[in-house]
Design a protein around this motif. Structure first.
Motif, PDB file in Angstrom:
ATOM      1  N   ASP A 151      33.657  -2.425   2.127  1.00 35.43           N
ATOM      2  CA  ASP A 151      34.280  -3.552   1.431  1.00 35.43           C
ATOM      3  C   ASP A 151      35.592  -3.184   0.762  1.00 35.43           C
ATOM      4  O   ASP A 151      36.596  -3.891   0.897  1.00 35.43           O
ATOM      5  N   TRP A 152      35.603  -2.063   0.036  1.00 32.67           N
ATOM      6  CA  TRP A 152      36.822  -1.695  -0.691  1.00 32.67           C
ATOM      7  C   TRP A 152      37.956  -1.331   0.258  1.00 32.67           C
ATOM      8  O   TRP A 152      39.116  -1.677   0.023  1.00 32.67           O
ATOM      9  N   LEU A 153      37.603  -0.668   1.375  1.00 34.72           N
ATOM     10  CA  LEU A 153      38.626  -0.293   2.340  1.00 34.72           C
ATOM     11  C   LEU A 153      39.105  -1.512   3.127  1.00 34.72           C
ATOM     12  O   LEU A 153      40.297  -1.642   3.434  1.00 34.72           O
ATOM     13  N   GLY A 154      38.178  -2.415   3.437  1.00 32.34           N
ATOM     14  CA  GLY A 154      38.548  -3.634   4.135  1.00 32.34           C
ATOM     15  C   GLY A 154      39.490  -4.498   3.313  1.00 32.34           C
ATOM     16  O   GLY A 154      40.390  -5.144   3.854  1.00 32.34           O
ATOM     17  N   MET A 155      39.302  -4.510   1.980  1.00 32.52           N
ATOM     18  CA  MET A 155      40.195  -5.287   1.121  1.00 32.52           C
ATOM     19  C   MET A 155      41.605  -4.698   1.142  1.00 32.52           C
ATOM     20  O   MET A 155      42.594  -5.439   1.212  1.00 32.52           O
ATOM     21  N   ILE A 156      41.705  -3.359   1.115  1.00 31.35           N
ATOM     22  CA  ILE A 156      43.025  -2.712   1.191  1.00 31.35           C
ATOM     23  C   ILE A 156      43.691  -3.032   2.527  1.00 31.35           C
ATOM     24  O   ILE A 156      44.885  -3.372   2.582  1.00 31.35           O
ATOM     25  N   ALA A 157      42.922  -2.941   3.600  1.00 33.19           N
ATOM     26  CA  ALA A 157      43.480  -3.214   4.926  1.00 33.19           C
ATOM     27  C   ALA A 157      43.928  -4.671   5.057  1.00 33.19           C
ATOM     28  O   ALA A 157      44.963  -4.965   5.672  1.00 33.19           O
ATOM     29  N   ALA A 158      43.159  -5.597   4.492  1.00 33.47           N
ATOM     30  CA  ALA A 158      43.505  -7.014   4.599  1.00 33.47           C
ATOM     31  C   ALA A 158      44.797  -7.344   3.865  1.00 33.47           C
ATOM     32  O   ALA A 158      45.565  -8.212   4.296  1.00 33.47           O
ATOM     33  N   TRP A 159      45.077  -6.641   2.756  1.00 30.83           N
ATOM     34  CA  TRP A 159      46.279  -6.904   1.970  1.00 30.83           C
ATOM     35  C   TRP A 159      47.474  -6.081   2.430  1.00 30.83           C
ATOM     36  O   TRP A 159      48.560  -6.177   1.849  1.00 30.83           O
ATOM     37  N   ASN A 160      47.278  -5.290   3.458  1.00 31.69           N
ATOM     38  CA  ASN A 160      48.371  -4.481   3.999  1.00 31.69           C
ATOM     39  C   ASN A 160      49.377  -5.393   4.712  1.00 31.69           C
ATOM     40  O   ASN A 160      48.992  -6.259   5.499  1.00 31.69           O
ATOM     41  N   PRO A 161      50.684  -5.240   4.457  1.00 31.62           N
ATOM     42  CA  PRO A 161      51.678  -6.064   5.172  1.00 31.62           C
ATOM     43  C   PRO A 161      51.587  -5.930   6.682  1.00 31.62           C
ATOM     44  O   PRO A 161      51.878  -6.895   7.411  1.00 31.62           O
ATOM     45  N   ILE A 162      51.178  -4.758   7.168  1.00 28.40           N
ATOM     46  CA  ILE A 162      51.042  -4.561   8.612  1.00 28.40           C
ATOM     47  C   ILE A 162      49.956  -5.468   9.168  1.00 28.40           C
ATOM     48  O   ILE A 162      50.082  -6.037  10.254  1.00 28.40           O
ATOM     49  N   SER A 163      48.869  -5.636   8.418  1.00 25.22           N
ATOM     50  CA  SER A 163      47.771  -6.493   8.859  1.00 25.22           C
ATOM     51  C   SER A 163      48.219  -7.943   8.972  1.00 25.22           C
ATOM     52  O   SER A 163      47.814  -8.662   9.897  1.00 25.22           O
ATOM     53  N   ALA A 164      49.040  -8.389   8.029  1.00 27.45           N
ATOM     54  CA  ALA A 164      49.512  -9.771   8.063  1.00 27.45           C
ATOM     55  C   ALA A 164      50.305 -10.047   9.336  1.00 27.45           C
ATOM     56  O   ALA A 164      50.080 -11.054  10.028  1.00 27.45           O
TER      57      ALA A 164
ATOM     58  N   THR B 260      37.273 -13.408  10.864  1.00 23.70           N
ATOM     59  CA  THR B 260      36.471 -14.630  10.919  1.00 23.70           C
ATOM     60  C   THR B 260      36.541 -15.447   9.636  1.00 23.70           C
ATOM     61  O   THR B 260      36.052 -16.568   9.596  1.00 23.70           O
ATOM     62  N   GLY B 261      37.128 -14.905   8.587  1.00 21.19           N
ATOM     63  CA  GLY B 261      37.222 -15.641   7.325  1.00 21.19           C
ATOM     64  C   GLY B 261      38.129 -14.930   6.354  1.00 21.19           C
ATOM     65  O   GLY B 261      38.659 -13.847   6.625  1.00 21.19           O
ATOM     66  N   GLY B 262      38.333 -15.558   5.186  1.00 22.92           N
ATOM     67  CA  GLY B 262      39.182 -14.958   4.166  1.00 22.92           C
ATOM     68  C   GLY B 262      40.614 -15.443   4.263  1.00 22.92           C
ATOM     69  O   GLY B 262      40.991 -16.189   5.167  1.00 22.92           O
ATOM     70  N   TRP B 263      41.431 -14.973   3.308  1.00 23.33           N
ATOM     71  CA  TRP B 263      42.805 -15.454   3.228  1.00 23.33           C
ATOM     72  C   TRP B 263      43.633 -15.029   4.432  1.00 23.33           C
ATOM     73  O   TRP B 263      44.541 -15.737   4.860  1.00 23.33           O
ATOM     74  N   LEU B 264      43.301 -13.881   5.018  1.00 25.41           N
ATOM     75  CA  LEU B 264      44.072 -13.400   6.160  1.00 25.41           C
ATOM     76  C   LEU B 264      43.924 -14.335   7.355  1.00 25.41           C
ATOM     77  O   LEU B 264      44.876 -14.526   8.126  1.00 25.41           O
ATOM     78  N   ALA B 265      42.750 -14.950   7.504  1.00 25.40           N
ATOM     79  CA  ALA B 265      42.546 -15.890   8.599  1.00 25.40           C
ATOM     80  C   ALA B 265      43.301 -17.195   8.371  1.00 25.40           C
ATOM     81  O   ALA B 265      43.695 -17.874   9.323  1.00 25.40           O
ATOM     82  N   ASP B 266      43.510 -17.552   7.108  1.00 32.95           N
ATOM     83  CA  ASP B 266      44.125 -18.840   6.791  1.00 32.95           C
ATOM     84  C   ASP B 266      45.631 -18.774   6.578  1.00 32.95           C
ATOM     85  O   ASP B 266      46.328 -19.764   6.781  1.00 32.95           O
ATOM     86  N   ALA B 267      46.142 -17.623   6.150  1.00 34.81           N
ATOM     87  CA  ALA B 267      47.544 -17.567   5.722  1.00 34.81           C
ATOM     88  C   ALA B 267      48.286 -16.374   6.308  1.00 34.81           C
ATOM     89  O   ALA B 267      49.239 -15.899   5.710  1.00 34.81           O
ATOM     90  N   SER B 268      47.876 -15.895   7.472  1.00 39.27           N
ATOM     91  CA  SER B 268      48.531 -14.709   8.029  1.00 39.27           C
ATOM     92  C   SER B 268      49.989 -14.988   8.391  1.00 39.27           C
ATOM     93  O   SER B 268      50.859 -14.127   8.212  1.00 39.27           O
ATOM     94  N   LEU B 269      50.281 -16.181   8.897  1.00 43.30           N
ATOM     95  CA  LEU B 269      51.656 -16.505   9.273  1.00 43.30           C
ATOM     96  C   LEU B 269      52.568 -16.515   8.050  1.00 43.30           C
ATOM     97  O   LEU B 269      53.679 -15.956   8.077  1.00 43.30           O
TER      98      LEU B 269
END
Length: 260
Positions: free
Chosen positions: A195-208, A224-233
């Motif tokens: 969970d903690w590592l996934g949160m870091i990865a999700a907020w990484n600019p590269i992931s976006a 499948t969910g979370g802010w990255l799925a909704d606001a990646s663009l």
């Protein structure tokens, strides 16, 4: 207009240098292709994506994004070499704008990056990668990749101007680039991480950028969910803008300080 004209002249200078000594961009591209093949055929069979999908379709947009991240190291190395050879000092002595040198470097790298993306697309098609969205969506995806590269270049310019004359500067950039690149969703979905590592990865600019590019190409995102799925663009536009807003002025300040 004189600054733009001077920047174009220096862009041609960098491109001519690469044409005579092409090994740096060639080795950078070959290294990216090696990573692509390694993860696609060695590790890819053991990685499952949340929401399903073929791993190669997931991997290739991520590798395009990772290739854009490598621009920081290439740019820093070039700026450092120019400093050590005295080229930067000679350019500073000329009656040209302070911004011309950096603009020339950025212009040349953007041309090289466009060619690099084209080669990766061709290589991906040979490996079985496909895009299922419209050509317009594909063009927007390429623009986002180049937008990230543009932002990363200013990080490299700043580091090249500030630490480029010191030994070990390249190692410093690698220490910065590799953790940022791997702590993202380039190779694996954040939902598969702790969970903690996934949160870091999700907020990484590269992931976006990687997630937005996958969506635009019509490839599985592994999200499948979370802010990255909704606001990646939105994030793929905002993150590089923030990086540029910070490091472009810092680069200009670092160049002006060289005059002291």
């Amino acid at each position: 207009m004189s600054t733009v004209r001077e920047g174009l002249i220096l862009t041609r200078r960098d491109l001519a240098h690469w044409r005579r000594q092409p090994w740096t961009p060639i080795f950078s591209l070959l290294f990216t292709i090696m990573l692509l093949l390694m993860f696609a055929f060695i590790f890819g069979g053991s990685i499952r994506l949340p929401g399903g999908g073929d791993y190669i379709q997931f991997l290739l947009p991520g590798m395009m994004t990772m290739a854009m991240m490598f621009g920081a190291e290439t740019t820093m190395t070039t700026m450092a070499n120019d400093s050590k050879k005295g080229i930067t000092d000679r350019l500073r002595s000329m009656p040209i704008s302070d911004a011309s040198v950096s603009l020339g470097r950025v212009g040349a790298d953007m041309v090289s990056s466009t060619v690099e993306i084209a080669i990766l697309v061709i290589g991906g098609l040979l490996l079985g990668w496909r895009t299922t969205n419209s050509p317009l969506a594909g063009i927007i995806a390429v623009v986002l990749l180049l937008w990230l590269r543009f932002a990363v270049l200013w990080v490299g310019i700043f580091l090249g101007l500030t630490v480029g004359r010191h030994e070990g500067a390249t190692v410093l950039v690698q220490i910065l680039v590799w953790p940022v690149g791997f702590l993202s969703d380039v190779f694996a979905a954040p939902e598969l991480m702790p969970d903690w590592l996934g949160m870091i990865a999700a907020w990484n600019p590269i992931s976006a950028t990687a997630t937005a590019v996958r969506e635009l190409f019509g490839n599985p995102t592994g999200v499948t969910g979370g802010w990255l799925a909704d606001a990646s663009l939105f994030a793929a536009i905002a993150w590089p803008l923030a990086i540029t807003a910070v490091f472009l002025p810092l680069s200009a300040r670092a160049y002006r300080r060289l005059r002291r």
